[in-house]
Design an enzyme around this catalytic site. Structure first.
Site, PDB file in Angstrom:
ATOM      1  N   PRO A   1      65.330  70.892  38.619  1.00  0.00           N
ATOM      2  CA  PRO A   1      65.047  72.210  38.847  1.00  0.00           C
ATOM      3  C   PRO A   1      66.399  72.904  39.652  1.00  0.00           C
ATOM      4  CG  PRO A   1      63.493  71.103  40.284  1.00  0.00           C
ATOM      5  CD  PRO A   1      63.997  69.864  39.258  1.00  0.00           C
ATOM      6  N   ASN A   2      66.718  73.878  39.397  1.00  0.00           N
ATOM      7  CA  ASN A   2      67.805  74.777  39.492  1.00  0.00           C
ATOM      8  C   ASN A   2      69.235  74.246  39.521  1.00  0.00           C
ATOM      9  OD1 ASN A   2      66.024  76.646  41.011  1.00  0.00           O
ATOM     10  ND2 ASN A   2      65.327  75.200  42.500  1.00  0.00           N
TER      11      ASN A   2
ATOM     12  N   ARG B   1      74.504  79.302  42.944  1.00  0.00           N
ATOM     13  CA  ARG B   1      73.336  79.052  43.605  1.00  0.00           C
ATOM     14  C   ARG B   1      73.915  78.200  44.920  1.00  0.00           C
ATOM     15  NH1 ARG B   1      70.594  73.282  43.156  1.00  0.00           N
ATOM     16  NH2 ARG B   1      69.059  73.583  45.138  1.00  0.00           N
TER      17      ARG B   1
ATOM     18  N   TYR C   1      77.098  73.663  46.918  1.00  0.00           N
ATOM     19  CA  TYR C   1      77.387  73.176  45.639  1.00  0.00           C
ATOM     20  C   TYR C   1      78.617  73.635  44.986  1.00  0.00           C
ATOM     21  CZ  TYR C   1      72.319  71.870  46.196  1.00  0.00           C
ATOM     22  OH  TYR C   1      71.197  71.405  46.741  1.00  0.00           O
TER      23      TYR C   1
ATOM     24  N   ASN D   1      69.260  63.179  38.083  1.00  0.00           N
ATOM     25  CA  ASN D   1      69.269  64.264  39.331  1.00  0.00           C
ATOM     26  C   ASN D   1      67.994  64.864  39.248  1.00  0.00           C
ATOM     27  OD1 ASN D   1      69.533  65.956  41.380  1.00  0.00           O
ATOM     28  ND2 ASN D   1      71.564  66.131  41.115  1.00  0.00           N
TER      29      ASN D   1
ATOM     30  N   ALA E   1      65.262  68.611  43.731  1.00  0.00           N
ATOM     31  CA  ALA E   1      64.100  68.732  44.748  1.00  0.00           C
ATOM     32  C   ALA E   1      62.737  67.927  44.303  1.00  0.00           C
ATOM     33  CB  ALA E   1      63.519  70.090  44.766  1.00  0.00           C
TER      34      ALA E   1
ATOM     35  N   HIS F   1      62.212  64.079  46.259  1.00  0.00           N
ATOM     36  CA  HIS F   1      61.542  63.921  47.631  1.00  0.00           C
ATOM     37  C   HIS F   1      60.125  63.585  47.657  1.00  0.00           C
ATOM     38  CE1 HIS F   1      65.786  64.875  48.445  1.00  0.00           C
ATOM     39  NE2 HIS F   1      65.740  66.124  47.928  1.00  0.00           N
TER      40      HIS F   1
ATOM     41  N   ASP G   1      56.980  57.039  38.529  1.00  0.00           N
ATOM     42  CA  ASP G   1      56.335  56.388  37.502  1.00  0.00           C
ATOM     43  C   ASP G   1      56.665  56.250  36.174  1.00  0.00           C
ATOM     44  OD1 ASP G   1      54.671  55.409  39.704  1.00  0.00           O
ATOM     45  OD2 ASP G   1      52.984  56.952  39.140  1.00  0.00           O
TER      46      ASP G   1
ATOM     47  N   GLU H   1      70.439  57.155  40.053  1.00  0.00           N
ATOM     48  CA  GLU H   1      70.049  58.571  40.594  1.00  0.00           C
ATOM     49  C   GLU H   1      71.231  59.074  41.125  1.00  0.00           C
ATOM     50  OE1 GLU H   1      65.979  59.600  42.194  1.00  0.00           O
ATOM     51  OE2 GLU H   1      67.067  60.212  43.927  1.00  0.00           O
TER      52      GLU H   1
ATOM     53  N   HIS I   1      73.090  62.560  43.138  1.00  0.00           N
ATOM     54  CA  HIS I   1      72.964  63.917  43.962  1.00  0.00           C
ATOM     55  C   HIS I   1      74.266  64.157  44.310  1.00  0.00           C
ATOM     56  CE1 HIS I   1      68.589  63.378  44.451  1.00  0.00           C
ATOM     57  NE2 HIS I   1      68.845  62.099  44.729  1.00  0.00           N
ATOM     58  N   LEU I   2      74.482  65.664  43.805  1.00  0.00           N
ATOM     59  CA  LEU I   2      75.694  66.291  44.251  1.00  0.00           C
ATOM     60  C   LEU I   2      76.183  66.305  45.758  1.00  0.00           C
ATOM     61  CD1 LEU I   2      75.423  69.260  41.915  1.00  0.00           C
ATOM     62  CD2 LEU I   2      76.632  67.248  41.433  1.00  0.00           C
TER      63      LEU I   2
ATOM     64  N   ARG J   1      71.537  66.125  54.889  1.00  0.00           N
ATOM     65  CA  ARG J   1      70.900  67.351  54.526  1.00  0.00           C
ATOM     66  C   ARG J   1      69.498  67.415  55.547  1.00  0.00           C
ATOM     67  NH1 ARG J   1      71.597  69.708  49.452  1.00  0.00           N
ATOM     68  NH2 ARG J   1      70.515  71.390  50.365  1.00  0.00           N
TER      69      ARG J   1
ATOM     70  N   ARG K   1      64.847  66.165  52.594  1.00  0.00           N
ATOM     71  CA  ARG K   1      65.767  65.911  51.605  1.00  0.00           C
ATOM     72  C   ARG K   1      66.120  64.437  52.042  1.00  0.00           C
ATOM     73  NH1 ARG K   1      66.551  70.613  48.609  1.00  0.00           N
ATOM     74  NH2 ARG K   1      66.821  72.578  50.028  1.00  0.00           N
TER      75      ARG K   1
END
Length: 143
Positions: free
Chosen positions: A9-10, A17, A22, A71, A74, A77, A84, A95, A97-98, A104, A108
């Site tokens: 998301p986002n 944003r 970011y 990625n 949100a 977390h 699963d 995985e 993350h920027l 954070r 997070r």
């Protein structure tokens, strides 16, 4: 070798944003950077982004790729369902993350979805995805 890159998301709002966190580069900038990098390495890459947890799970389950870069944003977390799905698919995944999630907000700082990842790359911006491509290529003995 084929990699699917799944973003949560986002991520589609990159560039507009929270630019103080970011940056100003867009989601399209990210995809272009990864595409160019993978073309040079003869790696096929597919992209998928959704703001909906179930859609992300469906895509994980349906992928025909050799590996996953994810990625979950949100969802990282708290989404046991995404974890699963990744475990059930049984493909190597990294995985990404920027931002450095360890620096954070407290909520997070832990990623549930990374528990079965071969590695988590955090805080390297767009370059984290490129590092993940290289890691998976080595992991799968490609090139």
């Amino acid at each position: 070798m084929k990699i699917i890159i799944i973003n949560g998301p986002n991520m589609n709002l990159l560039g507009s944003r929270e630019t103080d966190i970011y940056g100003n580069l867009t989601y399209d900038n990210l995809l272009q950077k990864i595409t160019n990098y993978c073309e040079k390495k003869d790696i096929e890459v597919e992209f998928y982004q959704s703001n909906h947890e179930g859609n992300l799970i469906d895509k994980i389950q349906q992928t025909k790729s050799d590996a996953i870069i994810i990625n979950p944003a949100a969802y990282s977390h708290y989404s046991i369902a995404i974890l699963d799905a990744l475990k059930a698919k049984n493909l190597p995944y990294v995985e990404v993350h920027l931002t450095d999630i360890s620096k954070r907000e407290e909520f997070r700082q832990k990623s549930i979805t990374a528990l079965s990842a071969i590695k988590t790359i955090s805080g390297k911006g767009f370059d984290g995805y490129l590092e993940a491509v290289d890691l998976l290529a080595r992991y799968l003995n490609f090139n």
